[in-house]
Design a protein around this motif. Structure first.
Motif, short mmCIF file in Angstrom:
data_model
loop_
_atom_site.label_atom_id
_atom_site.label_comp_id
_atom_site.label_asym_id
_atom_site.label_seq_id
_atom_site.Cartn_x
_atom_site.Cartn_y
_atom_site.Cartn_z
N ASP A 292 9.72 38.95 -62.45
CA ASP A 292 8.84 37.78 -62.37
C ASP A 292 7.46 38.21 -62.86
O ASP A 292 6.78 39.00 -62.21
N SER B 247 4.68 36.85 -62.89
CA SER B 247 3.54 36.52 -62.04
C SER B 247 3.32 37.56 -60.94
O SER B 247 2.25 37.60 -60.34
N LEU B 248 4.33 38.38 -60.69
CA LEU B 248 4.21 39.39 -59.64
C LEU B 248 3.78 40.76 -60.17
O LEU B 248 3.63 41.69 -59.39
N TYR C 142 4.75 46.69 -59.87
CA TYR C 142 5.63 45.52 -59.67
C TYR C 142 6.70 45.87 -58.65
O TYR C 142 7.02 47.05 -58.43
#
Length: 549
Positions: free
Chosen positions: A54, A56-57, A71
């Motif tokens: 992901d 966004s992470l 991450y």
């Protein structure tokens, strides 16, 4: 004389600029530039299990020139928490930093690039680089130590080469000169260099500040004191100096005559500084009377020819009278009686003069002319006589001037420079210069081209030669030594953490104890040990184990 290009060098115009990418090299560099948008493409999947991430992470942060990416993998079977660094770390413990953050500041400093310009280039290109403050801190704590160590090693090699080259000649012949950080009497810093005239290697360099002891805020004292310290450093190292050549600085000569270490060294004057005052007088005459320009050229051709023809000290009195014979020659007299300043020479040394063509006349001066009187006053002046008789014919300070011009690339860009910073810059200029001179001695530099340059005020054209680049291995040595210094910095911090003092008290105690132990052994400690006596008992009885206090 006619000049011929050495080493088959040619003078060619550069090729027209052709736009395009550089050729791909087989050599792999340590670092490469990666754009941020391209960097994030590497983190599409987890490096442990291959599951898609992901975006966004993903957390990105910059540490100087390095990127750190963190991450967490959402795959329950993997559940990995990954921290990726764009660079390896160097150092130990709290002294660990990313490798490029360590190298960029030191590399910029030893190549003569000011730290603000490094930051400006990074901001313009939007490349993440260490801050100016970080660069200065690294140079001060780590780079300065590495530079001093490498400089000391190179100086030992340079001095050994110079001593070997002068073996059997009675000592070294050196030229010495100083350079101030700004003109006039407002100078704050000064560097003084002693260079071997045969190998052209810089043997010693001393940086001075006007607030040092013995200077007392008077800038003009820095050169004389600095040269005295530089020569004293060589003498203390066991290097024998036979002759020194200077620029007729009265303060320097007085200082060296009064010092017992340097008073025995033969003092000679640089030839360019000897003829400089008389050339200025000639310029004044030619300016007021332009018709004297041809005579001006003939006089200095004659002066330089005589200077080169009689290099030995025993021949200088004769050379002086040959120079003065120009007074007779310019009147049309080529033979005269001895007397009136001519005790050795009684005729001109030239051969038969060329016959003049029809309508040509030789430019002569009358015996009662004002111009001849001025020329006579110059060549018969006691100051010129003293300087000419003590001038050096085969050695001069031009190599010092070349060194000073080269050292400008490392010169600080501001006048109010801290003394330690100015000293480091002087160390770098000496390493750069000696590296080029050693490459020349080894025949590793080739002449790529040459250009003829017309200089104002010169009677001949100068030739500027373009040489191949030097190896400058000292730069790599400083980079390697800086890594060792960083490791040592971590050890010092560990000692401070457990309460070890950061001064030299501990080392002094160790040295004191070793000297006492050695003295005890020399006085018969081994015999007491054979008889079964304890060392502590022996020391207590003799009172030898008391502290230095």
């Amino acid at each position: 004389t006619e000049y011929r290009c050495s080493q088959e060098s040619v003078q060619e115009e550069e090729d027209e600029f052709s736009e395009g990418e550089d050729e791909i090299s087989d050599e792999t560099a340590r670092y490469g530039i990666v754009e941020n948008s391209c960097l994030i493409r590497l983190f599409q999947r987890c490096e442990k299990c291959g599951e898609r991430l992901d975006q966004s992470l993903i957390v990105k942060r910059r540490v100087g020139s390095a990127w750190v990416i963190n991450y967490d993998c959402l795959n329950l079977k993997c559940n990995a928490s990954v921290a990726w660094d764009s660079q390896e770390k160097v150092g130990k413990g709290r002294s660990q930093v990313y490798s490029a953050n360590h190298s960029i500041g030191i590399a910029a400093f030893i190549t003569g690039t000011p730290s603000p310009r490094v930051s400006d280039s990074g901001n313009l290109l939007k490349i993440d680089l260490p801050s100016t403050r970080s660069i200065r801190k690294i140079v001060k704590e780590i780079g300065s130590v590495a530079i001093e160590r490498v400089h000391e090693e190179w100086q030992s090699i340079v001095r050994e080469v110079a001593v070997c080259a002068a073996e059997g000649k009675g000592g070294l012949q050196v030229s010495m000169d100083g350079q101030y950080d700004c003109p006039g009497f407002t100078s704050t810093n000064n560097k003084n260099t002693v260079i071997d005239c045969e190998t052209k290697l810089a043997l010693a360099g001393v940086a001075m500040h006007k607030n040092m002891d013995g200077i007392d805020g008077v800038s003009i004292r820095m050169e004389s004191e600095g040269i005295r310290r530089a020569l004293g450093e060589l003498i203390d190292a066991g290097i024998e100096i036979k002759t020194r050549v200077g620029d007729q600085n009265a303060m320097v000569n007085k200082k060296l005559r009064e010092d017992p270490k340097t008073s025995h060294i033969e003092a000679l004057n640089d030839w360019w500084h000897v003829q400089k005052p008389i050339r200025k007088e000639w310029w004044k005459m030619v300016k007021s009377n332009p018709t004297l320009a041809p005579i001006y050229q003939k006089f200095f051709n004659h002066l330089y020819c005589v200077h080169r023809k009689y290099p030995l000290p025993k021949d200088r009195p004769r050379a002086l009278e040959v120079v003065r014979s120009f007074i007779m020659h310019i009147q049309g007299k080529h033979v005269w009686k001895k007397g009136d300043g001519f005790d050795i020479v009684a005729k001109c040394e030239h051969g038969r003069l060329k016959l003049l063509k029809k309508g040509e006349t030789r430019q002569l001066l009358k015996a009662d002319s004002k111009e001849l009187e001025m020329i006579s006053a110059m060549v018969f002046a006691p100051k010129f006589e003293k300087a000419f008789l003590s001038s050096a014919s085969l050695i001069d300070t031009s190599i010092n001037e070349c060194y000073h011009s080269l050292s400008l690339m490392y010169a600080p860009k501001r006048f109010a420079c801290p003394p330690h910073y100015y000293k480091l810059k002087m160390r770098l200029s000496m390493l750069h210069y000696n590296s080029l001179m050693l490459d020349d001695l080894l025949g590793e530099r080739e002449e790529l081209g040459n250009t003829i340059i017309s200089r104002k005020g010169r009677l001949v054209d100068a030739i500027k030669r373009k040489r191949s680049m030097g190896s400058h291995s000292w730069r790599h040595e400083i980079m390697e030594e800086s890594l060792k210094v960083r490791d040592e910095l971590s050890e010092v911090r560990s000692l401070k953490k457990i309460g070890i003092p950061d001064d030299d008290i501990y080392d002094e105690l160790i040295n004191w104890w070793e000297e006492k132990e050695k003295a005890l052994k020399e006085s018969g400690y081994d015999e007491y040990e054979k008889e079964g006596l304890d060392f502590e008992e022996f020391s207590d009885e003799e009172g030898e184990n008391e502290s230095p206090e």
